[in-house]
Every structure is written in structure tokens, then in C-alpha cells.
Design a protein around this motif. Structure first.
Motif, mmCIF file in Angstrom:
data_model
loop_
_atom_site.group_PDB
_atom_site.id
_atom_site.type_symbol
_atom_site.label_atom_id
_atom_site.label_comp_id
_atom_site.label_asym_id
_atom_site.label_seq_id
_atom_site.Cartn_x
_atom_site.Cartn_y
_atom_site.Cartn_z
ATOM 1 N N ALA A 108 3.976 1.192 2.460
ATOM 2 C CA ALA A 108 3.838 0.394 3.512
ATOM 3 C C ALA A 108 3.382 -1.040 3.125
ATOM 4 N N SER A 109 4.133 -2.041 3.405
ATOM 5 C CA SER A 109 3.893 -3.377 3.077
ATOM 6 C C SER A 109 2.896 -4.361 4.011
ATOM 7 N N TYR A 133 0.910 -1.323 0.200
ATOM 8 C CA TYR A 133 -0.062 -0.061 -0.010
ATOM 9 C C TYR A 133 0.846 1.180 -0.111
ATOM 10 N N LEU A 134 0.221 2.445 -0.199
ATOM 11 C CA LEU A 134 1.068 3.698 -0.388
ATOM 12 C C LEU A 134 0.227 4.636 0.615
ATOM 13 N N ALA A 135 0.759 5.010 1.648
ATOM 14 C CA ALA A 135 -0.002 5.858 2.362
ATOM 15 C C ALA A 135 0.202 7.384 2.137
ATOM 16 N N SER A 177 -5.082 5.221 1.812
ATOM 17 C CA SER A 177 -4.239 4.222 1.387
ATOM 18 C C SER A 177 -4.646 3.878 0.086
ATOM 19 N N VAL A 178 -3.459 3.770 -0.822
ATOM 20 C CA VAL A 178 -3.587 3.232 -2.179
ATOM 21 C C VAL A 178 -3.099 1.981 -2.560
ATOM 22 N N THR A 179 -3.693 1.135 -3.084
ATOM 23 C CA THR A 179 -3.332 -0.149 -3.450
ATOM 24 C C THR A 179 -2.025 -0.090 -4.541
ATOM 25 N N GLU A 219 -4.182 5.047 11.696
ATOM 26 C CA GLU A 219 -3.677 5.674 10.784
ATOM 27 C C GLU A 219 -4.181 6.270 9.775
ATOM 28 N N LEU A 220 -5.464 5.355 9.497
ATOM 29 C CA LEU A 220 -6.326 5.900 8.251
ATOM 30 C C LEU A 220 -7.118 7.415 8.473
#
Lengths: 304, 311, 298
Positions: free
Chosen positions: B256-257, B153-155, B270-272, B264-265
Motif C-alpha cells: 500500500a502506498s 506500507y505493507l498490509a 501495517s509494516v513500514t 483496515e487496521l
């Protein structure tokens, strides 16, 4: 395990008992015991000195023998592509960082030492305060500096991962070293120089800059070389402040990794063992040359 | 007086360490105690015969785990059930290595070691263990037969700067995903749109998971090649750090793995980015053919301490 | 005439201010460090609970709801103590005897060879030591660990102690040698005149006379060992639990910080800052011990 401690306790008890009893032994036996004791201790000094040299020799030999075969031009490539292992950007960053750190900490440290030695009466509370502060600073582990640098320079002052954060942190780290060596150097200048200068009518400022500092230069220089060595070898503090990007920094606000950090990074990527060895070789060479330079200066110092 | 104190101190030290759990019994199989020094460990049968009748390695398993902020570790313990009721029950004796590369080094140099890394990071210095008989490949992750997988994911902070948004679009486009697939990962879907942005300049800072750094660097290289005057700096700091940095605005976005937590959200989106398998890695000469998920779980919880217990 | 005199004094005065300001930088730096560490760490200690923090044996910041993360640093404190003691056991005898050798037993030709060697040891970066430990020491210890304790990769208290012992050698040797050389020559002459052999005179007269300097060397060595991060992190195994065996791994306070600081946020990060505070306190206590010992020695 319990048996081992039992043996140890018995051994200690025997030893203590013997210590009190042995004075009652006949003269000849005592003399022989002393001679054996002497031989043991004398040989121990040789052995341990040999161990020291051997330890270092082994480490250096191991690194050189595993690293030199893998030195290649690729490791010094100027243009770095992603995933590359060239140490050239790291070398540039290291040089840059050393220059900045010296530019900040040497004047600061020197002037502090000048103040402590020339301007204050020894024993004044201010001197003790500064000196204690320098002592404490000297003892703080480098990782704590890294923590502080991260929290203060990187986050609080917003400098981010950058050469600036790294060098400011390192400057504070180097302060005690510079202060101490400059102090020693200044103190070693004989008072007669100062008295003569004042007698001739020079003011304190002129005395300091024209007479004392030039005479203290070799000692100060030795401290500077030591500081350079510490900056080159530092890793923990820089990982948190200057970051680990492998690039030639184009501004003070860019992140960059020094040679030591570069080597550490390489060692933690499984497939770059050979490159790690090669980088270690370069690092060793740098340390060797720094040591050689400081040795030359030391010899010059003692000659004059 | 001083010598006595020194001797007492040494005695006390020995006593202390002795009174702790001294580990297992010392009656280990003598065949494991070959002079296994440095790189060349005890030889196992030369060609790893997949048939289970061969006598493979025996002796204690050296469990290698990741540090406590690692996204890979989080994903691993969650998917295997090592994380239960919020408690991470990883084997307390597991050696902790920081970062994907360090785990690879540790496993590649130790015949008895076992560890876990991102499937896309597996190169030929270690061997990825088939799980439940299924080999660890990207295809098997995609078709669902390989049970251990997780998502990258990308935060992203709420307001993304234009260059960051553009780069993000590149990552999830057909071109970006093609790079992911070529590196051994699984794309987020089929029929992805082609990238149609660009034309922006500036510098981006990204930080986060060590498992994702390699992939991100390659995608960034492709992006930077298409768009001159852009610079993307990628810091390999760990998933937790990546999320924290994104949350505190220190980077454009974080890698983020593992899935982002509700707490956190609240601060980031969050982007896959891609899908990835979790490879259980062992030394190249380790001849064991396959492990079940239960066995892997027990190994990493310390309940399966010896290689001989795996068959 | 008067103007020139006044400007000279003015210059003197302002430079004095400049010098004084530079001196104050050290104080400012210390205060800044103290402020940031204590404001970050102390609240965390209280939130975790003084007892749970200092004496808790479980360090598990990754535990989450429904469990509660655990922040006990006792394992790391004990781990740091063990590897430091180990480093002393290895480094002090070797260092002291080498210093004695260099000061009194060593022919001049050998001296000019050994002294630079010792200085070179001092300059090698700790990651080089750590790397060496990783690729040489750890695999060497591994078969012993498996034989004696039934497991273990070789990353252990022993590996860290050996490495740290080597790393503090230059410090111990350097300062001990200076201390030994600083003992006036007539001590030795007096002992020899009374009939003692050279070895005996050195060990029983000179060395005790250099006691305070040697203790200074040991204290500095301890400081270096406690503060060492990278080398220990690479060879000690980093298990966050109470040390079990000389040949099994430990985690030091410093390794704890360097491993988890990048990811930590919130209470976890403050707990690590508190670990830094613990480290600071360690160093301060050691320094105070040193001052106390020196005074007692006088």
C-alpha cells in the motif's frame, strides 16, 4: 450551437418538403436527378468500402512499421528476469490456455448442439430454454465475465489468480459460439444421411458419431478456429482471473498472462512503447494465420 | 422516415453535447496551435532556462490523475490538502490513467500535461518539477526539504506464514533497504540489522500498489537469488486491491502506498517498507522552473487552469 | 441376443443423459452468473438508493468520513450511450455501404481481396485497437480539442467513437452482406425489368427487403460497442462526470468496472457489481428490442 440546430431543423424541413414536391417536377429534370442520385450512391459504396480497407490497412501498416524494427531476440528470451519484456512466457501461457479452453468447451458445446439438433423435437420448451440461455451468454460483455470469474472462480472457489480460473471463465464464454456453429454444421448435414443410416439399422448414437459428426466437421472446425481467435484476443476477462504475472506456469494454479494481456501491460508501462509495438506485430501475425487457416478450411468445406 | 429519425438523432446528440459546459473560451494563444501532432509537440526554448524571464508554454493545463483506489492518489490529495472534509476535490476534468506507467505515458506524450507519480518511478521520459524551489530527489526527501513525500506500507495479515515473515524481515533489513535506496527511495532508518534468516522454501503471492511493484520485484529477485526453491509472485493491482487481498487472505501481504485506515487496521497490521517522494511530473520540454505547493494544489483542483497563470 | 439389445439401448439412454447434461451446462452457467451478479449488486443498489445510484451524477467512491462516498452511475450510463451512438454513426453507414458494395457492386477480383480484409479486422484484439487509438488517434484529436474547447488531451468521445466504429465494422458488414445476399435474385430482376437502374434497384428494393438482417447487424454492433472495455478505457479519458463535449473525455460503464474493480471492497465493490448488472440489463433490453423489431419487420 443553437444556430447549428436551427440550420439542421430548417434543413430537415426543406428535405421533407422537397420529398413531397419533387414528383411534380418535369420528366427530364427528374431523370437527371435520378441519375445524379445514382452516381452519388454508387460512388459512396466505393468510397466507404475504400474507407474500410484503408482503415484496416493504416492500422496494420502503422503497427508493422513501428513494431518490426524492434523485434529482437530479447523479446523471445526463454528465461525471464524481473522487469523483462520477453513474450515467450506469454506465448506459452496463451497456447496452454487455448488448449484447456478448447478441451472443456468443445466437447461440452458439441454435445449440447448434438442434443439440441438430434435428440429434441424443434420447438420443445427445453430447446427454447437452452437456446435462449446460449443467446444471453453470447451477449454478455467480456468484462462481466471477468467480474463473474473473479467472484466465482477466484474468490468463491478459492482458485486465486490462476490459469484455471482464466480458462474456466473463458470456457463459459466460448460455449455459445461452439454451440451455435456446431448447430449450424449439424443442421447442414442432409436428413437423407440420417434416414439412410437408420434404414440400415444403426442406432442414433452410432449415426451421430459415425455419420453426422464427421460430415459436420468442417463447420465445427470453423467454430473452433473462431473460438481460438477469441481466446487469443481476450483481455478484460483474463486480467481479473488469470492475472498478469509474466511467467511460464508450472501448474494450473499458477498465474500467467496471455499474449494479449502481456501487450496491454506493456502499453501501460510508459517506457516500453517499442516493445508494445513488437508484441502487437506478433499478435497480428497470430490473428493473420488463424484467419488464413479458417479460410483454407472454408474453401475445403465448400468444395466437398 | 428512418432517415428523418437518424437526422433527428444526430441533431439531438449535437444539442446535448452543446448544452453542457463547453469548456473554456476558444481564444487560446495561437502559438499553442502549431500542428502539434503525435510525438513532437510545440518546441519550447531549447535549453530550459531556469530564469523566469523566458516565455514558457501557455495554454490550458492537461491534468492527469490516478484512479480512485490508488494509494498514490490518496497520499497526494491528502498531503496537498485537495482532500478536505473527506471529499476529494480533484479537478473533475482530470484525465484518469490507471497505474504509474500510464501516467508517465500520458505526460511524456503531451507538452501541456501534468501528473504525479512515485519519485522512485521517475525515469528520463518525464521531468520531475521542483517544488518550492527544491529539486525532487531522494536526498531532499530524506532531509525534509522536499515537501511531498509518503510512506510505503505493507498490509500484513495477523498470522504470517513463516516464509512471508522471513521475506518481510529481508525487506526491512540492511540488504533490503539498500536495494530501496539504489532505486531512488528512502530507507526506513539508519543502522538497520543485517538479514539473518532464510532456509525456507515455498511460494509467496503479493499484490498491491503499482508504485511499489518495481521495488518489490527487485527485492524479491535478490531474495530468490539467495534462497533457491522460493518463488515470489507479485501482482500489480493497486494499493486498495493489495490491502483487500491481504485482508481476505488471498496474498501473503499487500503493498500500500498510503497509510492504512483505522477500518483496515482492524483486519491487518501495517509494516513500514520505505519512504518515497511524490514527484509532480511534466513533459521534458516544459521549461517551468518550479511550482509552489499552493500552485500544485490549485492546478490539481482545477482552479489554476492555464500554464500562463503559473508565473 | 436380448442382453446385447438391452446394453445397446442402455448405452443409448445413458449417452442421451450425457448430452442433455451438457446442454444444461449453459443454463447452469447463466444462472450462476445471474446469481452472483444480482446477489452482489442488488443489495448495493438498495443501500445506495435507487435514485442516487441510477440518476446520481457524482461517482466518488474515494470520499470518506466526514463525507459520504457517492455512487451515481448516470455519467457512465450517458457516456456509454454517447460513445455507442457515435460508433453507430460511424460504423453503420460505412458498414452498410461496404456490404452493399461487396454484395452487388464489387468485381470478383476485388472481392477476394476485401473480404479477408474485413475478416482480419474482426480478429484484431481490442487492446491493439486501443493502443493504436492511444498513439495515433488521441494526439491527432488533441490540437482540435485544445482549439475548439480550450483544453483536453484528445481523449474524447470522438476518439472512442471512431475506434468503436472501426471495431464494429466487421460485424455490421458481415451480417448485412449475408442479409443482402439472402434477398432472392428475382427482386432485383423485377426492379430492373421495371426500368430502374441497378443502383436504384439495390438501394430501394433489395436493401429494404434485407431490413431485418441489417437491423440484426446493427444490434450486434451495438452489443459489441456497449461491451467493449479495453479499447475505450485507453482512449476515452475516463472522467467520472457527465459528458461535456464531443472532444472531451467520458467514462463508460465498462471502463468504470475495469478500472476500479481491483481495489474496491465492501460497498464500492458491490456498486461495481451493480454496474455490471446495469450493463447486463442494457444488453438484454437491446436484444429484446431486436426481437421486437424483427417481428415487426415480418
Amino acid at each position: 450551437m443553437l444556430r447549428l440546430t436551427l440550420y439542421l431543423v430548417i434543413g430537415i424541413a426543406l428535405f421533407l418538403a422537397l420529398k413531397h414536391v419533387y414528383t411534380y417536377l418535369p420528366e427530364a429534370v427528374l431523370r437527371k436527378m435520378v441519375r445524379i442520385w445514382d452516381k452519388i450512391f454508387l460512388s459512396l459504396t466505393w468510397v466507404f468500402a475504400g474507407v474500410t480497407v484503408l482503415a484496416l490497412g493504416f492500422i496494420i501498416f502503422h503497427i508493422l512499421s513501428n513494431g518490426i524494427p524492434h523485434l529482437s531476440p530479447r523479446l523471445f528470451a526463454v528465461n525471464v528476469t524481473l522487469g523483462d519484456v520477453s513474450m515467450f512466457p506469454a506465448i506459452i501461457s496463451t497456447v496452454l490456455m487455448v488448449i484447456i479452453v478448447l478441451a472443456i468447451s468443445v466437447p461440452l458445446g458439441m454435445f449440447t448442439a448434438v442434443f439440441l439438433v438430434e435428440y429434441m423435437r424443434t420447438g420443445s420448451w427445453f430447446v427454447t430454454l437452452i437456446r435462449s440461455a446460449a443467446e444471453i451468454l453470447a451477449g454478455i460483455p467480456s468484462i462481466v465475465y471477468g467480474l463473474f470469474g473473479m467472484m466465482f472462480f477466484r474468490v468463491f472457489l478459492g482458485m486465486g489468480f490462476s490459469i484455471l480460473s482464466g480458462s474456466l471463465t473463458m470456457s463459459i464464454m466460448m460455449l455459445p459460439l461452439i454451440i451455435r456453429t456446431t448447430e449450424e454444421a449439424l443442421k447442414s448435414v442432409p436428413d437423407t444421411y440420417r434416414e439412410g443410416s437408420f434404414a440400415l439399422g444403426a442406432g442414433k448414437l452410432r449415426t451421430v458419431f459415425r455419420i453426422i459428426l464427421p460430415n459436420a466437421m468442417p463447420g465445427i472446425f470453423a467454430g473452433v478456429i473462431l473460438a481460438i481467435g477469441r481466446v487469443v484476443g481476450e483481455s478484460a476477462a483474463l486480467i481479473f482471473t488469470a492475472g498478469t504475472i509474466l511467467q511460464i506456469p508450472s501448474s494450473l494454479f499458477d498465474s500467467a498472462r496471455t499474449l494479449t494481456v502481456h501487450m496491454w501491460r506493456l502499453s501501460s508501462y510508459g517506457q516500453y512503447v517499442n516493445e508494445t509495438y513488437a508484441t502487437a506485430v506478433v499478435l497480428l501475425l497470430v490473428v493473420l494465420s488463424l484467419n488464413a487457416v479458417s479460410g483454407v478450411i472454408a474453401r475445403k468445406f465448400t468444395k466437398t | 422516415m428512418k432517415k428523418m429519425l437518424a437526422l433527428l438523432a444526430v441533431a439531438g446528440l449535437l444539442l446535448f453535447t452543446a448544452c453542457g459546459d463547453g469548456g473554456e473560451s476558444t481564444t487560446s494563444n495561437p502559438s499553442t496551435n502549431n500542428p502539434a501532432v503525435a510525438a513532437a509537440p510545440t518546441p519550447a526554448p531549447a535549453a530550459a532556462n531556469p530564469a523566469a524571464t523566458v516565455t514558457p508554454i501557455t495554454g490550458p493545463i492537461d491534468v492527469i490523475s490516478r484512479e480512485s483506489g490508488s494509494g498514490t492518489r490518496d497520499a497526494f490529495v491528502e498531503i496537498l490538502g485537495i482532500l478536505e472534509d473527506g471529499v476529494d476535490r480533484t479537478y473533475i476534468e482530470a484525465v484518469i490513467q490507471t497505474g504509474t506507467g500510464a501516467v508517465i505515458t500520458a505526460v511524456a506524450g503531451n507538452l501541456y500535461a501534468i501528473g504525479y507519480i512515485s519519485l522512485g518511478s521517475v525515469r528520463d521520459d518525464v521531468r520531475a518539477m521542483p517544488i518550492n524551489g527544491v529539486p525532487a530527489t531522494a536526498e531532499n526527501v530524506q532531509n525534509g526539504s522536499y515537501p511531498l513525500f509518503r510512506t510505503f506500507y505493507l498490509a500484513t495479515p495477523r498470522n504470517l506464514e513463516p516464509l512471508a515473515q522471513d521475506f518481510l524481515d529481508f525487506i526491512v533489513s540492511a540488504e533490503g533497504q539498500e536495494i530501496a535506496v539504489s532505486r531512488g527511495f528512502v530507507a526506513i532508518g539508519d543502522n538497520l540489522p543485517a538479514f539473518s534468516g532464510g532456509g525456507l522454501t515455498g511460494t509467496l503471492e503479493i499484490s498491491g500498489s503499482t508504485s511499489m511493484v518495481d521495488l518489490m520485484e527487485r527485492i524479491a529477485a535478490a531474495y530468490m537469488e539467495l534462497h533457491a526453491d522460493t518463488r515470489i509472485e507479485i501482482h500489480s493491482t493497486g494499493s486498495g486491491a493489495g490491502i483487500t487481498d491481504a485482508r481476505e487472505g488471498r496474498v501473503a501481504f499487500g503493498m500500500a502506498s498510503r497509510a492504512l485506515r483505522p477500518a483496515e487496521l482492524e483486519y491487518v497490521d501495517s509494516v513500514t517498507m520505505a519512504h518515497d517522494g511524490l514527484a509532480v511530473i511534466v513533459h521534458n520540454d516544459n521549461p517551468i522552473a518550479s511550482l509552489t505547493t499552493e500552485q500544485v494544489r490549485d492546478i490539481f483542483m482545477g482552479e489554476l487552469p492555464r500554464w500562463s497563470d503559473t508565473h | 441376443m436380448k442382453m446385447r439389445k438391452m446394453s445397446k439401448y442402455g448405452m443409448e439412454f445413458s449417452m442421451k443423459i450425457v448430452f442433455a447434461a451438457c446442454a444444461c451446462v449453459s443454463i447452469i452457467a447463466i444462472s450462476l452468473i445471474a446469481i452472483f451478479l444480482f446477489t452482489g449488486g442488488l443489495p448495493a443498489i438498495f443501500e445506495i438508493g435507487i435514485y442516487e445510484f441510477f440518476l446520481g451524477q457524482r461517482w466518488a467512491p474515494g470520499d470518506r468520513y466526514p463525507a459520504v462516498p457517492a455512487f451515481g452511475v448516470l455519467p457512465m450510463i450517458v457516456g456509454s450511450i454517447y460513445i455507442t451512438l457515435g460508433a453507430l454513426v460511424i460504423g453503420v453507414p460505412i458498414g452498410l455501404f461496404t456490404a452493399i458494395y461487396l454484395a452487388y457492386m464489387c468485381p470478383h477480383r476485388i472481392y477476394v481481396f476485401v473480404k479477408p480484409v474485413v475478416n482480419l479486422l474482426a480478429g484484431i484484439p481490442s487492446v491493439v485497437y486501443g493502443f493504436f487509438g492511444m498513439v495515433v488517434l488521441v494526439p491527432m484529436i488533441r490540437p482540435f480539442a485544445r482549439e475548439i474547447t480550450g483544453g483536453g488531451t484528445g481523449e474524447s468521445i470522438m476518439a472512442a467513437s471512431i475506434l468503436l466504429g472501426i471495431m464494429i465494422l466487421p460485424v455490421v458488414i458481415g451480417i448485412s452482406e449475408s442479409a443482402i445476399r439472402a434477398v432472392p435474385a428475382n427482386y432485383l430482376e423485377g426492379a430492373l425489368a421495371l426500368g430502374a437502374s441497378k443502383t436504384r434497384s439495390v438501394f430501394c428494393v433489395i436493401v429494404p427487403a434485407a431490413k431485418s438482417g441489417i437491423m440484426a447487424a446493427v444490434v450486434l454492433g451495438v452489443g459489441r460497442a456497449v461491451g467493449e472495455t479495453m479499447a475505450v478505457n485507453m482512449v476515452a479519458g475516463n472522467q467520472a462526470r457527465m459528458p461535456t463535449h464531443l472532444l472531451r473525455g467520458v467514462r463508460s460503464l465498462t471502463a468504470n468496472i475495469v478500472m476500479e474493480m481491483p481495489y474496491a471492497y465492501g460497498l464500492h465493490r458491490d456498486a461495481l457489481t451493480a454496474t455490471g448488472v446495469v450493463l447486463l440489463l442494457f444488453i438484454l433490453i437491446i436484444n429484446m428490442l431486436f426481437v421486437f423489431l424483427v417481428r415487426k419487420g415480418r
